[in-house]
Design an enzyme around this catalytic site. Structure first.
Site, PDB file in Angstrom:
ATOM      1  N   HIS A   5       0.836  -1.718   0.008  1.00  0.00           N
ATOM      2  CA  HIS A   5       0.449   0.133  -0.112  1.00  0.00           C
ATOM      3  C   HIS A   5       1.179   1.775   0.125  1.00  0.00           C
ATOM      4  CE1 HIS A   5      -3.797  -2.467   0.308  1.00  0.00           C
ATOM      5  NE2 HIS A   5      -2.519  -3.469   1.618  1.00  0.00           N
ATOM      6  N   CYS A  31       9.371  -0.485  15.200  1.00  0.00           N
ATOM      7  CA  CYS A  31      10.100  -1.503  14.417  1.00  0.00           C
ATOM      8  C   CYS A  31      11.227  -0.742  13.252  1.00  0.00           C
ATOM      9  CB  CYS A  31       9.160  -2.643  14.001  1.00  0.00           C
ATOM     10  SG  CYS A  31       9.434  -3.353  15.786  1.00  0.00           S
TER      11      CYS A  31
HETATM   12  C1  UDX Z   1       6.019  -4.191  12.126  1.00  0.00           C
HETATM   13  C2  UDX Z   1       6.568  -5.148  11.484  1.00  0.00           C
HETATM   14  O1  UDX Z   1       4.842  -5.599  10.735  1.00  0.00           O
HETATM   15  C3  UDX Z   1       5.540  -6.563  12.872  1.00  0.00           C
HETATM   16  O2  UDX Z   1       5.885  -7.515  12.413  1.00  0.00           O
HETATM   17  C4  UDX Z   1       6.943  -6.324  14.202  1.00  0.00           C
HETATM   18  O3  UDX Z   1       7.055  -7.197  14.835  1.00  0.00           O
HETATM   19  C5  UDX Z   1       6.981  -4.599  14.801  1.00  0.00           C
HETATM   20  O4  UDX Z   1       7.310  -3.816  13.368  1.00  0.00           O
HETATM   21  P1  UDX Z   1       4.062  -2.194  12.926  1.00  0.00           P
HETATM   22  O5  UDX Z   1       5.527  -1.091  13.968  1.00  0.00           O
HETATM   23  O6  UDX Z   1       3.018  -2.504  14.033  1.00  0.00           O
HETATM   24  O7  UDX Z   1       4.595  -3.400  12.833  1.00  0.00           O
HETATM   25  O8  UDX Z   1       3.337  -2.402  11.986  1.00  0.00           O
HETATM   26  P2  UDX Z   1       2.720  -2.826  10.298  1.00  0.00           P
HETATM   27  O9  UDX Z   1       1.580  -2.818  10.070  1.00  0.00           O
HETATM   28  O10 UDX Z   1       3.448  -3.295  10.127  1.00  0.00           O
HETATM   29  O11 UDX Z   1       3.479  -0.745   9.737  1.00  0.00           O
HETATM   30  C6  UDX Z   1       4.198  -0.307   9.406  1.00  0.00           C
HETATM   31  C7  UDX Z   1       4.388   1.205   8.787  1.00  0.00           C
HETATM   32  O12 UDX Z   1       3.799   1.054   7.513  1.00  0.00           O
HETATM   33  C8  UDX Z   1       2.698   1.733   9.282  1.00  0.00           C
HETATM   34  O13 UDX Z   1       3.462   3.088   9.576  1.00  0.00           O
HETATM   35  C9  UDX Z   1       2.413   1.439   8.049  1.00  0.00           C
HETATM   36  O14 UDX Z   1       1.597   2.564   7.886  1.00  0.00           O
HETATM   37  C10 UDX Z   1       3.178   1.496   7.334  1.00  0.00           C
HETATM   38  N1  UDX Z   1       3.008   0.493   5.647  1.00  0.00           N
HETATM   39  C11 UDX Z   1       2.360  -1.103   5.832  1.00  0.00           C
HETATM   40  C12 UDX Z   1       2.042   0.985   4.908  1.00  0.00           C
HETATM   41  O15 UDX Z   1       3.055   2.155   4.350  1.00  0.00           O
HETATM   42  N2  UDX Z   1       2.231  -0.017   3.610  1.00  0.00           N
HETATM   43  C13 UDX Z   1       1.337  -0.877   3.366  1.00  0.00           C
HETATM   44  O16 UDX Z   1       1.383  -1.491   2.946  1.00  0.00           O
HETATM   45  C14 UDX Z   1       1.878  -1.382   5.237  1.00  0.00           C
END
Ligand code: UDX
Length: 440
Positions: free
Chosen positions: A258, A267
């Site tokens: 996305h 993380c």
């Molecule tokens: C992440 C990992 O997914 C997880 O496995 C690990 O343990 C910790 O880090 P988290 O930080 O809670 O988890 O959030 P996540 O849902 O992975 O999203 C991270 C960031 O990426 C967010 O800012 C989100 O908006 C962004 N993102 C995610 C996108 O911009 N596009 C996407 O398609 C998916």
């Protein structure tokens, strides 16, 4: 009955401890923050995580979940001890291990028999051996000999879906050199093991590497699609269709494709920097991840430029910001794109009206030096009143179906920046807005 200590009551520690208790295990969660532990004992949960309240209350009620500040008591009474304290990045990007090593020292001080010390925090490769050394030193200082095993068991849960992720993991990784420890870990995770969750059993260094490699890869995936989105805008392509078609290829998968304002959170930013640093330390350049970090910074600035590009001057313009947490279903703003985007807009003279369903408390202290340029609002409809532009930064559910007519009538300007691609251009333009997305 096996008793398990989880040291650290942050996102990972509290969720892991609570879910393990819900698996029927006897858990003590330890934290040196007395205030936090007292609140937890009263049933007050320090973080916003859907479903966690109920799960904590239920397991406290059944006495499977206990809280204490007394690490000595926990070490003496438990045979499996999870370390789940923070490893925040230092100024140079390296993970700060002081809390992990301090806990290891405490465990060594109070050890009174066979223990398995499980590292759940995300730590640089080699930390498992450092923990082992600290434990050994403590035992030597005390002049006692106890057998112990060190295990690396990285956690992959996401904020906002933490309980589901912990209880339905894609895999459980167990790094250890001891058959006995591996057997006990299988027993700890028995509920998942009998449910046929894949278990990857390997050595400690590999387990530590898996976590960094997985997070760096996911950050790369997001950054890749963000750059494709930027190109889509120029060539007249639609990134959502591109991502959908790419995702149909089983080798690619549709997840984490996305496009948006850049990744944030506790993380990805930290772990990408850490893996680059670990590479440097060992003379192996992680050049792909280096570029990912840079491109992600640029992505946030690109959003600012998109907004700025629609004004002759941003001075004293009112920008409505919807969503400041790094993603929905959390109150966490660590490394959120909003931190850069809001600051840059203010730097260019704009005034902000902000609404976030859970993030405003954190927003108030994170933006405490620019509060004179910010008004925090009660809801999205208050935030848009008099705004020259609306900028949607976090895809909270309640922002997905806003009454566009009311919003149109309340705003002074008609600019609608949907940086999470959750609206259809046709519908928004039909209402009279000028619509901007990412890569469409
Ligand atoms: C992440 C990992 O997914 C997880 O496995 C690990 O343990 C910790 O880090 P988290 O930080 O809670 O988890 O959030 P996540 O849902 O992975 O999203 C991270 C960031 O990426 C967010 O800012 C989100 O908006 C962004 N993102 C995610 C996108 O911009 N596009 C996407 O398609 C998916």
């Amino acid at each position: 009955m096996r008793r398990i200590a989880v040291i650290g009551s942050g996102y990972v520690g509290l969720v892991a401890g609570t879910c393990l208790a819900d698996f029927g295990l006897n858990i003590i969660v330890v934290d040196n923050d007395e205030d936090k532990i007292n609140k937890l004992k009263e049933g007050i949960i320090p973080i916003y995580e859907p479903g966690l309240d109920d799960l904590v209350h239920r397991n406290v009620y059944y006495k499977r979940l206990n809280f204490t500040t007394d690490i000595k008591y926990a070490v003496e009474n438990c045979d499996v001890i999870f370390i789940a304290v923070g490893t925040p990045p230092k100024d140079d990007g390296r993970a700060d291990l002081q809390y992990v090593l301090q806990v290891a020292e405490d465990i060594g001080k109070y050890m009174n028999g066979y223990k398995i010390v499980v590292d759940k925090s995300t730590v640089p490769i080699g930390t498992g051996q450092k923990v082992r050394k600290v434990l050994q030193e403590q035992l030597q200082n005390r002049g006692v000999e106890y057998i112990f095993d060190v295990v690396s068991n990285p956690e992959f849960l996401r904020e906002g879906t933490a309980i589901h992720d912990f209880t339905h993991p894609d895999r459980v990784v167990i790094g250890s050199e001891s058959d006995k420890a591996r057997g006990i870990m299988r027993d700890v995770y028995r509920v998942l093991y009998i449910n046929e969750t894949p278990f990857v059993e390997t050595n400690i260094e590999t387990a530590e590497m898996i976590k960094y490699a997985a997070n760096a890869f996911l950050a790369t995936k997001i950054t890749f699609i963000n750059e494709v989105a930027n190109l889509c805008e120029k060539v007249g392509a639609n990134v959502q269709h591109v991502a959908k078609a790419m995702g149909k290829d089983g080798r690619i998968s549709p997840k984490f494709l996305h496009a948006g304002p850049g990744y944030g959170g506790s993380c990805f930013p930290k772990d990408t920097k850490a893996i680059v640093n670990i590479g440097e330390e060992y003379g192996v350049r992680m050049s792909v991840v280096e570029q990912v970090i840079k491109a992600n910074e640029n992505q946030k600035l690109r959003m600012v430029e998109k907004i700025e590009g629609q004004f002759e001057d941003l001075k004293d313009k009112t920008i409505c910001i919807l969503g400041i947490t790094f993603k929905p279903q959390t109150d966490d703003m660590r490394e959120a794109p909003s931190l850069v985007i809001c600051r840059e807009l203010v730097k260019r003279g704009a005034k902000l009206k902000i609404f976030d369903p859970e993030g405003q408390k954190e927003g108030e202290w994170r933006f405490n030096d620019i509060l004179d340029r910010i008004t925090f609002c009660r809801d999205e409809y208050e935030a848009v009143v008099g705004a020259d532009a609306l900028v949607l930064l976090t895809e909270w559910h309640q922002f997905r179906n806003m009454d566009l007519e009311v919003i149109h009538n309340s705003m002074s300007g008609k600019l609608f920046f949907d940086f999470r691609n959750i609206y259809s251009r046709e519908i928004v333009e039909e209402k009279g807005f000028k619509y901007f997305a990412v890569g469409r």
